[in-house]
Each structure stands twice: as C-alpha cells, then as structure tokens.
Motif scaffolding. Structure first.
Motif, PDB file in Angstrom:
ATOM      1  N   THR A  46     -64.803  -0.993 -65.037  1.00  0.00           N
ATOM      2  CA  THR A  46     -64.312   0.355 -65.297  1.00  0.00           C
ATOM      3  C   THR A  46     -62.924   0.496 -64.676  1.00  0.00           C
ATOM      4  O   THR A  46     -62.445  -0.402 -64.009  1.00  0.00           O
ATOM      5  N   SER A  47     -62.295   1.618 -64.873  1.00  0.00           N
ATOM      6  CA  SER A  47     -60.988   1.883 -64.273  1.00  0.00           C
ATOM      7  C   SER A  47     -61.057   3.171 -63.486  1.00  0.00           C
ATOM      8  O   SER A  47     -61.907   4.024 -63.723  1.00  0.00           O
ATOM      9  N   ARG A  48     -60.140   3.294 -62.521  1.00  0.00           N
ATOM     10  CA  ARG A  48     -60.062   4.524 -61.747  1.00  0.00           C
ATOM     11  C   ARG A  48     -58.595   4.868 -61.518  1.00  0.00           C
ATOM     12  O   ARG A  48     -57.734   4.004 -61.581  1.00  0.00           O
ATOM     13  N   TYR A  49     -58.336   6.153 -61.288  1.00  0.00           N
ATOM     14  CA  TYR A  49     -56.978   6.602 -61.033  1.00  0.00           C
ATOM     15  C   TYR A  49     -56.631   6.419 -59.564  1.00  0.00           C
ATOM     16  O   TYR A  49     -57.468   6.616 -58.690  1.00  0.00           O
ATOM     17  N   VAL A  50     -55.391   6.024 -59.295  1.00  0.00           N
ATOM     18  CA  VAL A  50     -54.888   5.954 -57.928  1.00  0.00           C
ATOM     19  C   VAL A  50     -53.559   6.693 -57.895  1.00  0.00           C
ATOM     20  O   VAL A  50     -52.794   6.655 -58.849  1.00  0.00           O
ATOM     21  N   LYS A  51     -53.285   7.381 -56.803  1.00  0.00           N
ATOM     22  CA  LYS A  51     -52.022   8.111 -56.705  1.00  0.00           C
ATOM     23  C   LYS A  51     -50.956   7.237 -56.052  1.00  0.00           C
ATOM     24  O   LYS A  51     -51.274   6.378 -55.230  1.00  0.00           O
ATOM     25  N   PRO A  52     -49.685   7.414 -56.402  1.00  0.00           N
ATOM     26  CA  PRO A  52     -48.619   6.585 -55.864  1.00  0.00           C
ATOM     27  C   PRO A  52     -48.445   6.806 -54.366  1.00  0.00           C
ATOM     28  O   PRO A  52     -48.491   7.934 -53.890  1.00  0.00           O
ATOM     29  N   ALA A  53     -48.256   5.711 -53.629  1.00  0.00           N
ATOM     30  CA  ALA A  53     -48.000   5.757 -52.195  1.00  0.00           C
ATOM     31  C   ALA A  53     -47.443   4.409 -51.781  1.00  0.00           C
ATOM     32  O   ALA A  53     -47.507   3.445 -52.539  1.00  0.00           O
ATOM     33  N   LEU A  54     -46.897   4.319 -50.592  1.00  0.00           N
ATOM     34  CA  LEU A  54     -46.409   3.049 -50.064  1.00  0.00           C
ATOM     35  C   LEU A  54     -47.416   2.585 -49.022  1.00  0.00           C
ATOM     36  O   LEU A  54     -47.318   2.914 -47.850  1.00  0.00           O
ATOM     37  N   ASN A  55     -48.420   1.850 -49.468  1.00  0.00           N
ATOM     38  CA  ASN A  55     -49.434   1.302 -48.571  1.00  0.00           C
ATOM     39  C   ASN A  55     -49.159  -0.185 -48.399  1.00  0.00           C
ATOM     40  O   ASN A  55     -48.779  -0.869 -49.343  1.00  0.00           O
ATOM     41  N   ILE A  56     -49.389  -0.685 -47.183  1.00  0.00           N
ATOM     42  CA  ILE A  56     -49.023  -2.036 -46.813  1.00  0.00           C
ATOM     43  C   ILE A  56     -50.248  -2.759 -46.270  1.00  0.00           C
ATOM     44  O   ILE A  56     -51.067  -2.172 -45.565  1.00  0.00           O
ATOM     45  N   GLY A  57     -50.375  -4.056 -46.585  1.00  0.00           N
ATOM     46  CA  GLY A  57     -51.490  -4.846 -46.076  1.00  0.00           C
ATOM     47  C   GLY A  57     -51.085  -6.278 -45.836  1.00  0.00           C
ATOM     48  O   GLY A  57     -49.954  -6.690 -46.106  1.00  0.00           O
ATOM     49  N   THR A  58     -52.032  -7.066 -45.309  1.00  0.00           N
ATOM     50  CA  THR A  58     -51.837  -8.490 -45.103  1.00  0.00           C
ATOM     51  C   THR A  58     -53.139  -9.209 -45.404  1.00  0.00           C
ATOM     52  O   THR A  58     -54.223  -8.638 -45.208  1.00  0.00           O
ATOM     53  N   LEU A  59     -53.054 -10.448 -45.903  1.00  0.00           N
ATOM     54  CA  LEU A  59     -54.256 -11.170 -46.312  1.00  0.00           C
ATOM     55  C   LEU A  59     -54.002 -12.672 -46.288  1.00  0.00           C
ATOM     56  O   LEU A  59     -52.996 -13.145 -46.805  1.00  0.00           O
TER      57      LEU A  59
END
Length: 190
Positions: A46-59
C-alpha cells in the motif's frame, strides 16, 4: 532571567534560526504554497502520505551491490521520511553518483558514494533526496562529506550544513593494522 533565550522568534533564538533556514531545493514552490505530501510504498504494497521535512539518518547497509538493495534503501528512506541518509559499508567500487528510486518509481534519491578502486570492501556514501542541492566530497574510502547550502529569508545570511559519513576500522582490523586505525582518525580530525 538574563540567561533565558529570546522568545517568539526574537533575533538570535534557536527557533528564529530554524524558522528562517531551509535546504536549498531546486524546484520552486508555486505561489508560496507548501508542496503536496509525497506517497511512499510500504512493505504491504500500500502507499501512505508523508509530509515534507528535512530528516536525517545513518545506516550500515552491509552492501548495496544489487538493484534490489538500492530499491529497498529508497523505500526505507521514503517510509521513514528521510531526506538525507549517511550509509556505511556500501561495498561499491570507486566514486560516483547513483540514482535510486522507490519500487513504485514515485520518489528518487541520489546516492553519492566512495569506495576503494581495487576491491569491494568498506565504502561510504550519502543518499540525498532528489531536489536538494549538495556538494559531495570524497575524503577517503572510509570518509566522505556532503555540503548543503541553506536558504534564508535574509538574502545576506546564507549558511551551510556539512554531513559526514564515516566507517571506522573494526576492533579486529585495528588490532591487526594499528596504522590504518591511526590514519583513519587523523583523517577524520583534519
């Protein structure tokens, strides 16, 4: 009371700084309206809506040498609403840029990466949402950085954010090759 930060966006406050700066996106917003929410695929199809933001991660990705792994990375970035993701242990050769997309092809990221010339060990990179202007720099096969210029409401006040992705030698390698460990930390400090 003299130690309190200014309130209500007064000059110098952290909220004022964050309110006035945003990443320098290539696409322009029409008539100052925020962009529409993005659709992201989920593992259930399925799909979902996400709102724009500047989120940062590491992996630590433990290898990105197949198209399936690259697509999964894009899907995960979309689902976790990440704009920037530092990745380690890419196991990709050389230096370059790879465009990766979500499985439904609705969201695209640019994966800037660096690795060794002679084998597929180590390797680091930074995946950045397409549309964010970034300047990528290879420092070594274990360290890279991306510089993103922030726009400001004040045309005389531009700032930059530098993101560093690094992959330190493991304890086993550090014990066998202490010089490699020392070189890594000297490079990281410079």
């Amino acid at each position: 009371m003299g130690n309190r930060a200014p309130q209500n966006g007064a000059a110098g406050s952290e909220s004022d700084f964050l309110a006035n700066f945003r990443p320098n996106f290539r696409p322009q917003l029409s008539q100052g309206k925020p962009s529409k929410a993005k659709m992201c695929p989920t593992p259930q199809g399925t799909s979902r809506y996400v709102k724009p933001a500047l989120n940062i991660g590491t992996l630590n990705v433990r290898g990105l040498n197949t198209d399936l792994k690259k697509t999964q990375l894009a899907n995960d970035m979309c689902n976790y609403q990440l704009s920037i993701l530092a990745v380690q242990e890419t196991k990709l050769k050389d230096e370059g840029v790879i465009e990766i997309q979500t499985s439904d092809k609705k969201k695209t990221y640019e994966l800037y990466h660096t690795g060794t010339d002679n084998n597929r060990h180590y390797g680091v990179g930074i995946a950045i949402e397409k549309g964010i202007e970034a300047e990528f720099t290879k420092i070594s096969n274990r360290i890279c950085k991306a510089t993103i210029r922030l726009e400001s409401n004040d045309t005389n006040n531009h700032r930059k954010i530098v993101f560093i992705s690094s992959y330190a030698p493991t304890l086993e390698i550090s014990e066998k090759h202490p010089k490699e460990r020392e070189e890594f930390y000297q490079t990281l400090d410079s």
